[in-house]
Design an enzyme around this catalytic site. Structure first.
Site, PDB file in Angstrom:
ATOM      1  N   GLY A 243     -29.569  -4.557 -52.332  1.00  0.00           N
ATOM      2  CA  GLY A 243     -28.778  -3.321 -52.469  1.00  0.00           C
ATOM      3  C   GLY A 243     -29.309  -2.396 -53.562  1.00  0.00           C
ATOM      4  O   GLY A 243     -29.444  -1.186 -53.356  1.00  0.00           O
ATOM      5  N   ASP A 259     -37.069 -12.408 -56.710  1.00  0.00           N
ATOM      6  CA  ASP A 259     -35.955 -13.279 -56.281  1.00  0.00           C
ATOM      7  C   ASP A 259     -36.525 -14.318 -55.327  1.00  0.00           C
ATOM      8  O   ASP A 259     -37.356 -13.973 -54.477  1.00  0.00           O
ATOM      9  CB  ASP A 259     -34.869 -12.438 -55.575  1.00  0.00           C
ATOM     10  CG  ASP A 259     -33.510 -13.136 -55.566  1.00  0.00           C
ATOM     11  OD1 ASP A 259     -33.454 -14.333 -55.199  1.00  0.00           O
ATOM     12  OD2 ASP A 259     -32.505 -12.492 -55.916  1.00  0.00           O
ATOM     13  N   ASP A 279     -39.182 -16.912 -60.621  1.00  0.00           N
ATOM     14  CA  ASP A 279     -38.016 -17.019 -61.497  1.00  0.00           C
ATOM     15  C   ASP A 279     -37.954 -15.759 -62.371  1.00  0.00           C
ATOM     16  O   ASP A 279     -38.932 -15.442 -63.072  1.00  0.00           O
ATOM     17  CB  ASP A 279     -38.180 -18.278 -62.367  1.00  0.00           C
ATOM     18  CG  ASP A 279     -37.005 -18.475 -63.306  1.00  0.00           C
ATOM     19  OD1 ASP A 279     -36.220 -17.528 -63.508  1.00  0.00           O
ATOM     20  OD2 ASP A 279     -36.864 -19.596 -63.837  1.00  0.00           O
ATOM     21  N   LYS A 324     -22.155 -11.181 -66.088  1.00  0.00           N
ATOM     22  CA  LYS A 324     -21.015 -11.859 -65.447  1.00  0.00           C
ATOM     23  C   LYS A 324     -20.191 -12.487 -66.571  1.00  0.00           C
ATOM     24  O   LYS A 324     -20.719 -13.312 -67.338  1.00  0.00           O
ATOM     25  CB  LYS A 324     -21.483 -12.939 -64.470  1.00  0.00           C
ATOM     26  CG  LYS A 324     -22.713 -12.569 -63.640  1.00  0.00           C
ATOM     27  CD  LYS A 324     -22.451 -11.524 -62.585  1.00  0.00           C
ATOM     28  CE  LYS A 324     -23.748 -11.055 -61.923  1.00  0.00           C
ATOM     29  NZ  LYS A 324     -23.654  -9.862 -61.120  1.00  0.00           N
TER      30      LYS A 324
HETATM   31  N1  SAM Z   1     -28.517  -6.798 -56.923  1.00  0.00           N
HETATM   32  C1  SAM Z   1     -28.531  -7.531 -55.672  1.00  0.00           C
HETATM   33  C2  SAM Z   1     -28.267  -6.550 -54.568  1.00  0.00           C
HETATM   34  O1  SAM Z   1     -28.094  -5.366 -54.855  1.00  0.00           O
HETATM   35  O2  SAM Z   1     -28.284  -6.943 -53.396  1.00  0.00           O
HETATM   36  C3  SAM Z   1     -27.545  -8.657 -55.670  1.00  0.00           C
HETATM   37  C4  SAM Z   1     -27.953  -9.764 -56.595  1.00  0.00           C
HETATM   38  S1  SAM Z   1     -27.037 -11.251 -56.411  1.00  0.00           S
HETATM   39  C5  SAM Z   1     -25.558 -10.848 -57.216  1.00  0.00           C
HETATM   40  C6  SAM Z   1     -27.818 -12.324 -57.513  1.00  0.00           C
HETATM   41  C7  SAM Z   1     -29.215 -12.717 -57.131  1.00  0.00           C
HETATM   42  O3  SAM Z   1     -29.820 -13.292 -58.282  1.00  0.00           O
HETATM   43  C8  SAM Z   1     -29.299 -13.771 -56.026  1.00  0.00           C
HETATM   44  O4  SAM Z   1     -30.050 -13.262 -54.950  1.00  0.00           O
HETATM   45  C9  SAM Z   1     -30.051 -14.933 -56.680  1.00  0.00           C
HETATM   46  O5  SAM Z   1     -30.985 -15.542 -55.809  1.00  0.00           O
HETATM   47  C10 SAM Z   1     -30.750 -14.244 -57.832  1.00  0.00           C
HETATM   48  N2  SAM Z   1     -31.104 -15.110 -58.953  1.00  0.00           N
HETATM   49  C11 SAM Z   1     -30.310 -15.948 -59.663  1.00  0.00           C
HETATM   50  N3  SAM Z   1     -31.028 -16.564 -60.609  1.00  0.00           N
HETATM   51  C12 SAM Z   1     -32.289 -16.115 -60.511  1.00  0.00           C
HETATM   52  C13 SAM Z   1     -33.498 -16.368 -61.205  1.00  0.00           C
HETATM   53  N4  SAM Z   1     -33.546 -17.242 -62.234  1.00  0.00           N
HETATM   54  N5  SAM Z   1     -34.622 -15.711 -60.834  1.00  0.00           N
HETATM   55  C14 SAM Z   1     -34.593 -14.823 -59.811  1.00  0.00           C
HETATM   56  N6  SAM Z   1     -33.474 -14.541 -59.123  1.00  0.00           N
HETATM   57  C15 SAM Z   1     -32.332 -15.175 -59.460  1.00  0.00           C
END
Ligand code: SAM
Length: 382
Positions: A243, A259, A279, A324
Site C-alpha cells: 500500500g 519484505d 530482513d 505499534k
Molecule cells: N506498509 C504495508 C502496506 O502498505 O501494505 C503494510 C506493512 S504490514 C503492516 C507489516 C509488514 O512488515 C509485513 O509484510 C511483514 O512481512 C513485514 N515485516 C515484519 N518484520 C520484518 C522484517 N524484520 N523485515 C522485513 N519485513 C518485515
C-alpha cells in the site's frame, strides 16, 4: 464619570469558555489527557482534566479562570500526538429540549458572538465513540438550520480568515452539547479530526490510507510537491502487500521494497520498483535515499533505534514510520522511543524535526515523521 464603563468592557472581552475539549481515539483518553496536561504546564497554563475510557474525548480545565481560549491557541494541535482536534468550550450541563435545540444553542453562543463579533464557520460534531457515532444524523440535520440562523444574526463572516474563531458544537448525547470555539490556523484540517479519504483505486492494502492521511496532515501541498517529487528515491521496510509503495509509485518516486512476504502483483510489476526479500533490520542501502518508510510490525523501541540509525548515518533525508504501541504504559513507551530516537542525533549535533501523531487511520499505533534538514555534519558513510 461612568464607573461601570471599564467593568462592562471587561465583561464583554472576557471569554465565556473555561475548558478545553479534545477529540481523541476511543481508548486513548488517558494518553491524550497526560499529553495535554504536560503541554499546558509547559505553555504556562497548568490545569487538570478528566478522561472517561472509551468516550473518545478529554476535558481539561486550566487553573487560571477564563484562560481556556488562550490555552487552545497556545497548544499546537498539529504537534500533539493523541489530540485529533481541540477547542475551547463553555462549561454547561443544562440539557437541551428536543424541538427547541436551535434556539437554545444560539442563546448559548451569544456571549461568544459578542466577544468574537463573528465566526469563520460552524462545525458540528460528536466524539468518535459508540454513543458519538449514533449522533451523526442529528449533527447533519442541525448543521444547515444553525448556519442559516447564524447568518441571519450576522454571526458568520462573509470573507473569513484563518485567524478568526470558528464556532463549534460537540454533542455528547442527543440532549447534551458543549458549545465553543476553535481556530482554523490551529486546528485539524477536518471536523472532529476525521478525514474522509477514499482508498485510492488499485491500492493493495488499507495501509495506503494511513500514508495518504500522514502526507496530507504533515505537509502543506507545497512541501509535499517539493519533498515527494517524481524521481525521489524511497526505501520501504516492511512493504508487503504494498500500500505505501503503491502511493509512492503513483506519485512518480522510485522504490526499493524490503519484505520477505509477497507484494501485490500490480505493485511488484512496476518498473520503478525493486523488491528485496531481506530482513529490514539488516538491509543497508548502497547510496543515501530521499525517504525511508518503515511499517514493520515490531517492538516500537527496535523501530525507534533503526530510524535513529538511518538518520545518524545519513542514509536518508526523511523518515515516515509507524510505531505499534503496547497494550499498557503506552505514553511511557512513546516517550522512551522519542528519547532513543533523538539522543544519538543530539549527541553528534544532527538537526532534526520529529512529530509523532496518532492518525485517524492508526489503530493501536502512531505515525512518526523525522525530518533532517540539510546537516553539514551528516556522515553518509556508504
Ligand atoms: N506498509 C504495508 C502496506 O502498505 O501494505 C503494510 C506493512 S504490514 C503492516 C507489516 C509488514 O512488515 C509485513 O509484510 C511483514 O512481512 C513485514 N515485516 C515484519 N518484520 C520484518 C522484517 N524484520 N523485515 C522485513 N519485513 C518485515
Amino acid at each position: 464619570m461612568d464607573l461601570f464603563a471599564g467593568r462592562s468592557i471587561l465583561l464583554v472581552a472576557m471569554d465565556p469558555c473555561n475548558q478545553l475539549f479534545l477529540y481523541c481515539r476511543a481508548g486513548f483518553e488517558q494518553e491524550c489527557l497526560t499529553e495535554c496536561a504536560a503541554l499546558a504546564k509547559a505553555a504556562g497554563l497548568p490545569g487538570a482534566g478528566s478522561a472517561t475510557m472509551q468516550s473518545g474525548h478529554v476535558l481539561f480545565q486550566p487553573d487560571a479562570p477564563g484562560m481556556a481560549a488562550q490555552l487552545a491557541q497556545r497548544l499546537s494541535v498539529r504537534e500533539m500526538t493523541f489530540a485529533r482536534h481541540l477547542l475551547a468550550v463553555e462549561n454547561h450541563d443544562q440539557p437541551l429540549t428536543p424541538g427547541n435545540r436551535i434556539e437554545q444553542l444560539l442563546k448559548r453562543f451569544t456571549p461568544m458572538a459578542v466577544a468574537h463579533k463573528s465566526f469563520s464557520s460552524l462545525w458540528l460534531g460528536a466524539p468518535d465513540s459508540d454513543i458519538g457515532k449514533a449522533l451523526a444524523p442529528l449533527c447533519r440535520s442541525l448543521q444547515g438550520r444553525l448556519e442559516s440562523a447564524m447568518q441571519q444574526r450576522g454571526w458568520l463572516a462573509p470573507d473569513p480568515n484563518p485567524k478568526q474563531a470558528r464556532a463549534e458544537i460537540v454533542f455528547l448525547t442527543g440532549t447534551t452539547a458543549l458549545v465553543g470555539i476553535s481556530w482554523p490556523n490551529n486546528s485539524s484540517p477536518w471536523p472532529m479530526g476525521i478525514p474522509r479519504l477514499r482508498l485510492p483505486a488499485g491500492s493493495p492494502s488499507r495501509a495506503a490510507l494511513k500514508l495518504e492521511e500522514a502526507l496530507i496532515f504533515m505537509f502543506t501541498p507545497e512541501e509535499r510537491k517539493k519533498l515527494l517529487a517524481p524521481g525521489k528515491t524511497v526505501v520501504d521496510l516492511g512493504a508487503a502487500p504494498g500500500g505505501w509503495s503503491f502511493i509512492m509509485l503513483r506519485d512518480g518516486l522510485t522504490v526499493t521494497a524490503v519484505d520477505r512476504a509477497n507484494l501485490a502483483a500490480e505493485v511488484a510489476a512496476s518498473p520503478r520498483l525493486r523488491h528485496l526479500r531481506e530482513d529490514g533490520f539488516r538491509y543497508r542501502p548502497s547510496r543515501p535515499v530521499d525517504w525511508l518508510l518503515c511499517d514493520m510490525v515490531e517492538q516500537p523501541r527496535r523501530i525507534a533505534d533503526l530510524v535513529s540509525l538511518w538518520a545518524a548515518e545519513g542514509w536518508c533525508r526523511s523518515v515516515l514510520f509507524n510505531l505499534k504501541l503496547p497494550m499498557k504504559k503506552r505514553h511511557e513507551e512513546l516517550q522512551l522511543c522519542r528519547e532513543r530516537m533523538v539522543a544519538p542525533l543530539q549527541k553528534v549535533g544532527i538537526r532534526y524535526q520529529l512529530r509523532l501523531r496518532q492518525l485517524y487511520h492508526d489503530r493501536e499505533e502512531v505515525t512518526g515523521l523525522l525530518r533532517l534538514p540539510d546537516n553539514p555534519t551528516r556522515k553518509q558513510r556508504l
